[in-house]
Design a protein around this motif. Structure first.
Motif, mmCIF file in Angstrom:
data_model
loop_
_atom_site.group_PDB
_atom_site.id
_atom_site.type_symbol
_atom_site.label_atom_id
_atom_site.label_comp_id
_atom_site.label_asym_id
_atom_site.label_seq_id
_atom_site.Cartn_x
_atom_site.Cartn_y
_atom_site.Cartn_z
ATOM 1 N N VAL A 1 0.808 -1.224 0.000
ATOM 2 C CA VAL A 1 0.000 0.000 0.000
ATOM 3 C C VAL A 1 0.845 1.279 0.000
ATOM 4 O O VAL A 1 0.528 2.226 -0.744
ATOM 5 C CB VAL A 1 -0.989 -0.017 1.183
ATOM 6 N N LEU B 1 -8.276 1.411 -2.787
ATOM 7 C CA LEU B 1 -7.499 0.214 -2.490
ATOM 8 C C LEU B 1 -8.452 -0.966 -2.297
ATOM 9 O O LEU B 1 -9.303 -0.948 -1.397
ATOM 10 C CB LEU B 1 -6.666 0.422 -1.230
ATOM 11 N N CYS C 1 -7.725 -0.670 3.622
ATOM 12 C CA CYS C 1 -8.428 -1.218 2.461
ATOM 13 C C CYS C 1 -9.814 -0.575 2.329
ATOM 14 O O CYS C 1 -10.538 -0.421 3.320
ATOM 15 C CB CYS C 1 -8.561 -2.728 2.622
#
Length: 281
Positions: A183, A201, A257
């Protein structure tokens, strides 16, 4: 964090209806339906499977997680197919795209494996231009400028494509720690490119629940991941109990996320119910 569920597209049971699956998933509150891509494997073609799901639902997003884009050699036809599905679904299509790493898929499809990156870039240029300008090729997608694009992979070309054409990045199903480790590079590439906001994401995971879940999951993942760099990681990251699902969902949410899509391996329609229960719905 949004939670999606994959369609039962890998080694599909002909007695298990995608229509019933999609309707129940929407009723149980899942945000999206995913469909993955291979050529040399027993699986449904992703856009076709999502088109069936689109006709059975009204709300959920329809996501290719991922589509092997360079295998679509007719770039204008690919853009037309995606625009058609986007229009017919009322703008619910999201395209997760990647070149893929399995040479047998390309060899069988008659597409030059070493050139897949260049073919991918050419497809993106054609498709985005066609979605934006239209010209003589229709239909125009419901989503202005075309379906949102997410890019899968871990390479510099992946990040370049993401910041040039995409709205975000989609991680492979190697577990939350792998996702978490990648990430920062994704976010940094976004900032370096001067893109506003933040990239979306999206994570992916494999699951099986209920009777004989560990064995079903292991057998299915071993069949799917016959070779490749991340074979062992992907098999070991599978989730075979409600507790494992709940823990992984929480860990992905904590990692930043935005959406997690979980793919089923074996079982029937009860897998939708069991997954919804496991995430606490």
């Amino acid at each position: 964090m949004d939670i999606g569920i994959g369609l039962p597209v890998l080694r599909p049971d002909p007695g298990l209806s995608i229509v019933d699956w999609a309707r129940r998933a929407e009723e149980r509150g899942f945000a999206s339906l995913g469909s993955t891509d291979r050529l040399v494997y027993d699986n449904y073609e992703p856009l076709t499977a999502l088109a069936v799901a689109a006709g059975a639902t009204t709300r959920v997003r329809l996501i290719t997680t991922i589509l092997l884009a360079p295998q679509r050699a007719n770039h204008a036809l690919f853009a037309k197919s995606a625009a058609t599905l986007d229009r017919l679904s009322g703008g619910r299509l999201v395209l997760g795209l990647a070149p893929g790493a399995r040479e047998d898929d390309y060899r069988t499809g008659g597409v030059d494996f070493p050139r897949r990156g260049r073919l991918f870039d050419a497809l993106l240029e054609t498709a985005t231009r066609q979605w934006q300008d239209g010209g003589d090729i229709g239909p125009r997608p419901s989503t202005p400028g075309g379906p949102p694009l997410l890019f899968g992979g871990f390479t510099r070309p992946t990040l370049r494509r993401m910041v040039t054409h995409g709205q975000g990045w989609i991680g492979g199903a190697q577990g939350v720690e792998k996702f978490r480790s990648l990430v920062p590079a994704v976010r940094q590439a976004w900032r370096d490119a001067g893109r506003a906001g933040a990239p979306r994401l999206v994570g992916t995971a494999h699951f099986a629940l209920g009777l004989d879940a560990p064995q079903r999951l292991h057998d299915s993942l071993t069949s799917y991941y016959t070779s490749g760099t991340f074979t062992t990681e992907s098999i070991e990251a599978g989730l075979a109990s409600p507790e494992a699902v709940a823990n992984e969902v929480a860990a992905y949410a904590e990692s930043g996320c935005d959406e997690l899509i979980l793919f089923p391996h074996g079982g029937g329609l009860e897998q939708v119910e069991l997954l919804a229960d496991a995430v606490g719905w």
